[in-house]
Design a protein around this motif. Structure first.
Motif, PDB file in Angstrom:
ATOM      1  N   ASP A   1       0.835  -1.190   0.000  1.00 15.82           N
ATOM      2  CA  ASP A   1       0.000   0.000   0.000  1.00 15.82           C
ATOM      3  C   ASP A   1       0.870   1.240   0.000  1.00 15.82           C
ATOM      4  O   ASP A   1       2.020   1.206   0.479  1.00 15.82           O
ATOM      5  CB  ASP A   1      -0.933   0.017   1.219  1.00 15.82           C
ATOM      6  CG  ASP A   1      -2.217   0.786   0.971  1.00 15.82           C
ATOM      7  OD1 ASP A   1      -3.183   0.584   1.730  1.00 15.82           O
ATOM      8  OD2 ASP A   1      -2.257   1.601   0.028  1.00 15.82           O
ATOM      9  N   ILE A   2       0.317   2.290  -0.545  1.00 15.43           N
ATOM     10  CA  ILE A   2       0.950   3.609  -0.504  1.00 15.43           C
ATOM     11  C   ILE A   2      -0.006   4.522   0.258  1.00 15.43           C
ATOM     12  O   ILE A   2      -1.176   4.631  -0.113  1.00 15.43           O
ATOM     13  CB  ILE A   2       1.214   4.152  -1.921  1.00 15.43           C
ATOM     14  CG1 ILE A   2       2.127   3.213  -2.696  1.00 15.43           C
ATOM     15  CG2 ILE A   2       1.829   5.554  -1.841  1.00 15.43           C
ATOM     16  CD1 ILE A   2       2.311   3.590  -4.161  1.00 15.43           C
TER      17      ILE A   2
ATOM     18  N   TRP B   1       4.513  -9.977  15.218  1.00 14.84           N
ATOM     19  CA  TRP B   1       4.582  -8.944  14.186  1.00 14.84           C
ATOM     20  C   TRP B   1       5.996  -8.373  14.145  1.00 14.84           C
ATOM     21  O   TRP B   1       6.559  -8.004  15.194  1.00 14.84           O
ATOM     22  CB  TRP B   1       3.583  -7.831  14.463  1.00 14.84           C
ATOM     23  CG  TRP B   1       2.165  -8.231  14.190  1.00 14.84           C
ATOM     24  CD1 TRP B   1       1.231  -8.657  15.082  1.00 14.84           C
ATOM     25  CD2 TRP B   1       1.528  -8.236  12.899  1.00 14.84           C
ATOM     26  NE1 TRP B   1       0.042  -8.939  14.439  1.00 14.84           N
ATOM     27  CE2 TRP B   1       0.194  -8.684  13.105  1.00 14.84           C
ATOM     28  CE3 TRP B   1       1.931  -7.912  11.600  1.00 14.84           C
ATOM     29  CZ2 TRP B   1      -0.716  -8.801  12.053  1.00 14.84           C
ATOM     30  CZ3 TRP B   1       1.031  -8.032  10.568  1.00 14.84           C
ATOM     31  CH2 TRP B   1      -0.289  -8.476  10.792  1.00 14.84           C
ATOM     32  N   TYR B   2       6.550  -8.307  12.919  1.00 14.68           N
ATOM     33  CA  TYR B   2       7.897  -7.791  12.711  1.00 14.68           C
ATOM     34  C   TYR B   2       7.868  -6.629  11.738  1.00 14.68           C
ATOM     35  O   TYR B   2       6.987  -6.514  10.883  1.00 14.68           O
ATOM     36  CB  TYR B   2       8.798  -8.879  12.104  1.00 14.68           C
ATOM     37  CG  TYR B   2       9.150 -10.014  13.027  1.00 14.68           C
ATOM     38  CD1 TYR B   2       8.275 -11.091  13.182  1.00 14.68           C
ATOM     39  CD2 TYR B   2      10.358 -10.042  13.712  1.00 14.68           C
ATOM     40  CE1 TYR B   2       8.603 -12.151  14.019  1.00 14.68           C
ATOM     41  CE2 TYR B   2      10.690 -11.089  14.543  1.00 14.68           C
ATOM     42  CZ  TYR B   2       9.816 -12.142  14.686  1.00 14.68           C
ATOM     43  OH  TYR B   2      10.142 -13.193  15.509  1.00 14.68           O
ATOM     44  N   ARG B   3       8.904  -5.802  11.823  1.00 10.13           N
ATOM     45  CA  ARG B   3       9.132  -4.749  10.847  1.00 10.13           C
ATOM     46  C   ARG B   3      10.493  -4.976  10.204  1.00 10.13           C
ATOM     47  O   ARG B   3      11.474  -5.285  10.888  1.00 10.13           O
ATOM     48  CB  ARG B   3       9.104  -3.367  11.523  1.00 10.13           C
ATOM     49  CG  ARG B   3       9.310  -2.216  10.562  1.00 10.13           C
ATOM     50  CD  ARG B   3       9.146  -0.877  11.277  1.00 10.13           C
ATOM     51  NE  ARG B   3      10.269  -0.595  12.167  1.00 10.13           N
ATOM     52  CZ  ARG B   3      10.327   0.492  12.940  1.00 10.13           C
ATOM     53  NH1 ARG B   3       9.330   1.358  12.941  1.00 10.13           N
ATOM     54  NH2 ARG B   3      11.371   0.671  13.710  1.00 10.13           N
ATOM     55  N   GLN B   4      10.539  -4.801   8.896  1.00 13.94           N
ATOM     56  CA  GLN B   4      11.796  -4.894   8.155  1.00 13.94           C
ATOM     57  C   GLN B   4      11.959  -3.599   7.377  1.00 13.94           C
ATOM     58  O   GLN B   4      11.344  -3.401   6.319  1.00 13.94           O
ATOM     59  CB  GLN B   4      11.792  -6.104   7.208  1.00 13.94           C
ATOM     60  CG  GLN B   4      13.121  -6.312   6.506  1.00 13.94           C
ATOM     61  CD  GLN B   4      13.095  -7.518   5.581  1.00 13.94           C
ATOM     62  OE1 GLN B   4      12.043  -7.982   5.176  1.00 13.94           O
ATOM     63  NE2 GLN B   4      14.274  -8.030   5.238  1.00 13.94           N
ATOM     64  N   GLN B   5      12.765  -2.705   7.904  1.00 11.75           N
ATOM     65  CA  GLN B   5      13.012  -1.437   7.224  1.00 11.75           C
ATOM     66  C   GLN B   5      13.901  -1.664   6.012  1.00 11.75           C
ATOM     67  O   GLN B   5      14.627  -2.669   5.938  1.00 11.75           O
ATOM     68  CB  GLN B   5      13.621  -0.439   8.206  1.00 11.75           C
ATOM     69  CG  GLN B   5      12.620  -0.055   9.308  1.00 11.75           C
ATOM     70  CD  GLN B   5      13.182   0.911  10.316  1.00 11.75           C
ATOM     71  OE1 GLN B   5      14.170   0.634  10.969  1.00 11.75           O
ATOM     72  NE2 GLN B   5      12.530   2.061  10.452  1.00 11.75           N
ATOM     73  N   PRO B   6      13.846  -0.762   5.044  1.00 14.43           N
ATOM     74  CA  PRO B   6      14.562  -0.976   3.782  1.00 14.43           C
ATOM     75  C   PRO B   6      16.026  -1.343   3.983  1.00 14.43           C
ATOM     76  O   PRO B   6      16.759  -0.640   4.678  1.00 14.43           O
ATOM     77  CB  PRO B   6      14.405   0.374   3.079  1.00 14.43           C
ATOM     78  CG  PRO B   6      13.119   0.917   3.602  1.00 14.43           C
ATOM     79  CD  PRO B   6      13.074   0.489   5.042  1.00 14.43           C
TER      80      PRO B   6
ATOM     81  N   SER C   1       8.133   0.445   5.413  1.00  9.10           N
ATOM     82  CA  SER C   1       8.808  -0.808   5.759  1.00  9.10           C
ATOM     83  C   SER C   1       8.010  -1.963   5.186  1.00  9.10           C
ATOM     84  O   SER C   1       6.921  -1.778   4.638  1.00  9.10           O
ATOM     85  CB  SER C   1       8.884  -1.005   7.286  1.00  9.10           C
ATOM     86  OG  SER C   1       9.673  -0.049   7.926  1.00  9.10           O
ATOM     87  N   ILE C   2       8.557  -3.149   5.381  1.00  9.23           N
ATOM     88  CA  ILE C   2       7.787  -4.367   5.183  1.00  9.23           C
ATOM     89  C   ILE C   2       7.353  -4.833   6.566  1.00  9.23           C
ATOM     90  O   ILE C   2       8.180  -4.911   7.482  1.00  9.23           O
ATOM     91  CB  ILE C   2       8.618  -5.472   4.496  1.00  9.23           C
ATOM     92  CG1 ILE C   2       9.120  -4.992   3.139  1.00  9.23           C
ATOM     93  CG2 ILE C   2       7.786  -6.746   4.338  1.00  9.23           C
ATOM     94  CD1 ILE C   2      10.094  -5.951   2.479  1.00  9.23           C
TER      95      ILE C   2
ATOM     96  N   GLY D   1       4.270 -10.824   3.926  1.00  7.52           N
ATOM     97  CA  GLY D   1       4.636  -9.439   4.209  1.00  7.52           C
ATOM     98  C   GLY D   1       3.705  -8.426   3.555  1.00  7.52           C
ATOM     99  O   GLY D   1       3.030  -8.712   2.556  1.00  7.52           O
ATOM    100  N   THR D   2       3.658  -7.245   4.156  1.00 10.16           N
ATOM    101  CA  THR D   2       2.931  -6.095   3.620  1.00 10.16           C
ATOM    102  C   THR D   2       3.933  -4.981   3.405  1.00 10.16           C
ATOM    103  O   THR D   2       4.583  -4.540   4.357  1.00 10.16           O
ATOM    104  CB  THR D   2       1.832  -5.637   4.603  1.00 10.16           C
ATOM    105  OG1 THR D   2       0.852  -6.658   4.735  1.00 10.16           O
ATOM    106  CG2 THR D   2       1.182  -4.345   4.113  1.00 10.16           C
TER     107      THR D   2
END
Lengths: 113, 113
Positions: B11-12, B34-39, B89-90, B107-108
């Motif tokens: 999504d944007i 829940w995880y976050r993967q920054q660029p 992020s993802i 992932g989102t």
């Protein structure tokens, strides 16, 4: 504090050659160790794990990893790399049952034809 | 292993808005994460979500920014509130199945303008 290190940001290998992705860990006690792979625009896929027992564990897609307690390492290996193995690989660890998963920084593998 | 789906896949969004990400599992599981993967970076755990109890947040993450719901054993949502470009992020959900092993959704991918 527990930590996982992947000393190489990127590994380049020719197709058909052996592939090794390095991982070292720091923790008190006996860890549970995991490898995951992330293909472009995909989530993480589980490859293999070490919990206890035989130090050499075999996983998906022909990958294997060897647990070395004296060197605190858990390197991922594949005897003959494929172009399709090009992806981002993560080593991770749980200190003990019920604790959170700690990830290494990731290693990008590029297999050239 | 469990089959995990996430919506939306990408999504944007405009800054200041909120986005709710859904995670659906094809079997009942106790623990969801829940995880976050920054660029260009590794995965960071946001929170652990167990059914029937409040989510447990990691250091640096707060409920007001990342509210989580876990209404049953197959579903969870993560909301990213009052978004800023730094939230790009993802976001991945995962479930634990068998000997501390986590399996991840696709992932989102979120881009905040």
């Amino acid at each position: 504090a527990q930590s996982v290190a992947q000393p190489e940001d990127q590994v380049n290998v020719a197709e058909g050659n052996p592939l090794t992705v390095k991982c070292t860990y720091s923790v008190s006690g006996n860890p549970y160790l995991f490898w995951y792979v992330q293909y472009p625009n995909r989530g993480l896929q589980f490859l293999l794990k070490y919990i206890t027992g035989d130090n050499l564990v075999k996983g998906s897609y022909g990958f294997e990893a060897e647990f070395n307690k004296s060197q605190t390492s858990f390197h991922l290996k594949k005897p003959s790399a494929l172009v399709s193995d090009s992806a981002l690989y993560f080593c991770s660890m749980i200190k003990a049952a019920g604790n959170k998963l700690t990830f290494g920084g990731g290693t990008r593998v590029l297999v050239k034809p | 292993s469990a089959v995990i789906s996430q919506k939306p896949s990408r999504d944007i969004c405009q800054r200041g808005t909120s986005l709710t990400i859904q995670c659906q599992v094809d079997s009942q599981v106790t623990m969801m994460f829940w995880y976050r993967q920054q660029p260009g970076q590794s995965l960071t755990l946001i929170a652990t979500a167990n059914q029937g109890s409040e989510a447990t947040y990691e250091s640096g993450f707060v409920i007001d920014k990342f509210p989580i719901s876990r209404p049953n054993l197959t579903f969870s949502t993560l909301t990213v509130s009052n978004m800023s470009p730094e939230d790009s992020s993802i976001y991945l959900c995962s479930v634990e199945q068998g000997a501390e092993t986590q399996y991840f959704g696709p992932g989102t991918r979120l881009l905040v303008l």
